[in-house]
Design an enzyme around this catalytic site. Structure first.
Site, PDB file in Angstrom:
ATOM      1  N   LYS A  52       0.842  -1.210   0.000  1.00  0.00           N
ATOM      2  CA  LYS A  52       0.000   0.000   0.000  1.00  0.00           C
ATOM      3  C   LYS A  52       0.872   1.254   0.000  1.00  0.00           C
ATOM      4  CE  LYS A  52      -3.758  -2.559   2.076  1.00  0.00           C
ATOM      5  NZ  LYS A  52      -4.584  -2.934   3.233  1.00  0.00           N
ATOM      6  N   GLN A  96      -4.893  -1.674   9.309  1.00  0.00           N
ATOM      7  CA  GLN A  96      -4.738  -3.007   8.716  1.00  0.00           C
ATOM      8  C   GLN A  96      -5.350  -4.070   9.626  1.00  0.00           C
ATOM      9  OE1 GLN A  96      -3.632  -3.531   5.641  1.00  0.00           O
ATOM     10  NE2 GLN A  96      -3.834  -5.741   5.774  1.00  0.00           N
ATOM     11  N   ASP A 119     -11.158   2.388   3.388  1.00  0.00           N
ATOM     12  CA  ASP A 119     -11.396   0.938   3.285  1.00  0.00           C
ATOM     13  C   ASP A 119     -12.877   0.631   3.076  1.00  0.00           C
ATOM     14  OD1 ASP A 119      -9.350  -0.977   3.317  1.00  0.00           O
ATOM     15  OD2 ASP A 119      -8.945  -0.666   5.456  1.00  0.00           O
TER      16      ASP A 119
HETATM   17  N1  GUN Z   1      -6.817  -7.178   5.781  1.00  0.00           N
HETATM   18  C1  GUN Z   1      -7.093  -7.955   4.703  1.00  0.00           C
HETATM   19  N2  GUN Z   1      -7.647  -7.204   3.722  1.00  0.00           N
HETATM   20  C2  GUN Z   1      -7.714  -5.938   4.190  1.00  0.00           C
HETATM   21  C3  GUN Z   1      -8.173  -4.712   3.639  1.00  0.00           C
HETATM   22  O1  GUN Z   1      -8.657  -4.622   2.514  1.00  0.00           O
HETATM   23  N3  GUN Z   1      -8.054  -3.631   4.436  1.00  0.00           N
HETATM   24  C4  GUN Z   1      -7.545  -3.690   5.693  1.00  0.00           C
HETATM   25  N4  GUN Z   1      -7.497  -2.570   6.414  1.00  0.00           N
HETATM   26  N5  GUN Z   1      -7.111  -4.811   6.232  1.00  0.00           N
HETATM   27  C5  GUN Z   1      -7.186  -5.927   5.485  1.00  0.00           C
END
Ligand code: GUN
Length: 280
Positions: A52, A96, A119
């Site tokens: 990211k 996350q 998100d």
């Molecule tokens: N953990 C697995 N997929 C995601 C996601 O799309 N966003 C976040 N914040 N955590 C994750």
């Protein structure tokens, strides 16, 4: 043999669109900034978080990185989120997941300002999606809609079966397909006669988390198959929930793993970040 839906290529196009938009905003003196929070050091999460941050750098989005200790309390985490909510120079906040067991994920997600919820996990974002109002949409299902549209797959009126009912993929996916006028069925681990349900699908979206579970016997001839799964097989190679070799002979179009849905998630996160500036 099915046409391969190339998520790597489509995600690059979307990221380049974001790059252009971020550059245009910069010219107006508006810089986009994403705050990324990781609690603990789960290796898979570290890989995702790094990807990211790399995508932000590619696009020209500033990123702030918070790597908190495993023992961080829920109160400390929510306090940090409250500070980031207040900061005018921060447009997006991403925590996350998964979080350590002593932290209530729902409480943390709810602490994020919905205007910064890139998100799309906040109950307000999910509710807005449900009733067709503007708001952030969870990145993986939003990415699947982009994959289908940019590959000229007709959605309107088609029978869509989604296997999986998670808050992050299955449920928002169903709402998005409904918004596109598909006839939607959500199947899951308790569905009776899963094979027969799947065989009716014109578009089959598989997010069940079981390596190579869906073989050709689950797929109608000419169906479009989207594989959300990602696993390592016995030879340490990546594979999805779909047995690609047999299903690609039965389907008319299919996403590979890797290079299908995976790269779309980050591309849509970047799109949400760039779009967030307009909400604020
Ligand atoms: N953990 C697995 N997929 C995601 C996601 O799309 N966003 C976040 N914040 N955590 C994750």
């Amino acid at each position: 043999m099915a046409r391969i839906i190339d998520g790597k290529m489509i995600s690059t196009i979307i990221k380049d669109e974001c790059k252009e938009k971020a550059a245009a905003l910069k010219k107006q003196g508006r810089e986009v900034c994403l705050a990324v929070i990781q609690v603990g050091s789960d290796p898979a999460s570290s890989v995702y978080v790094n990807n990211k941050k790399k995508a932000c750098a590619y696009i020209g989005i500033n990123s702030l990185s918070y790597e908190l200790e495993e023992k961080t309390t829920q109160e400390e985490l929510i306090e940090l989120i409250a500070k980031l909510n207040e900061r005018k120079d921060v447009n997006g906040i991403l925590v996350q997941l998964p979080l350590p067991k002593h932290i209530d994920e729902n409480a943390v997600i709810k602490a994020i300002d919905p205007k910064k919820d890139v998100d799309g996990f906040h109950p307000q974002s999910v509710g807005a999606l449900c009733i067709g109002q503007p708001g952030f949409v969870s990145c993986t299902p939003a990415g699947i809609i982009e994959l289908l549209k940019r590959s000229d797959v007709d959605i309107c009126g088609k029978r869509c079966v989604i296997i999986g009912r998670s808050n992050i993929v299955g449920k928002p996916m169903a709402l998005l397909m409904l918004r596109e006028n598909a006839t939607v069925t959500i199947a899951h681990s308790k569905t009776d006669d899963l094979r027969e349900v799947c065989k009716r699908a014109d578009i089959l979206i598989v997010a069940m988390g079981k390596p190579k579970f869906i073989d050709a016997s689950y797929v109608k001839e000419g169906a479009v198959v989207i594989d959300v799964g990602i696993h390592r097989n016995e030879n340490n190679k990546l594979c999805g929930d779909v047995e690609f070799e047999s299903v690609s002979k039965q389907a008319s179009a299919i996403t590979p793993v890797p290079g299908g849905v995976g790269p779309m998630t980050i591309a849509m996160l970047m799109k949400n970040c760039v779009d967030s500036i307009e909400l604020q």
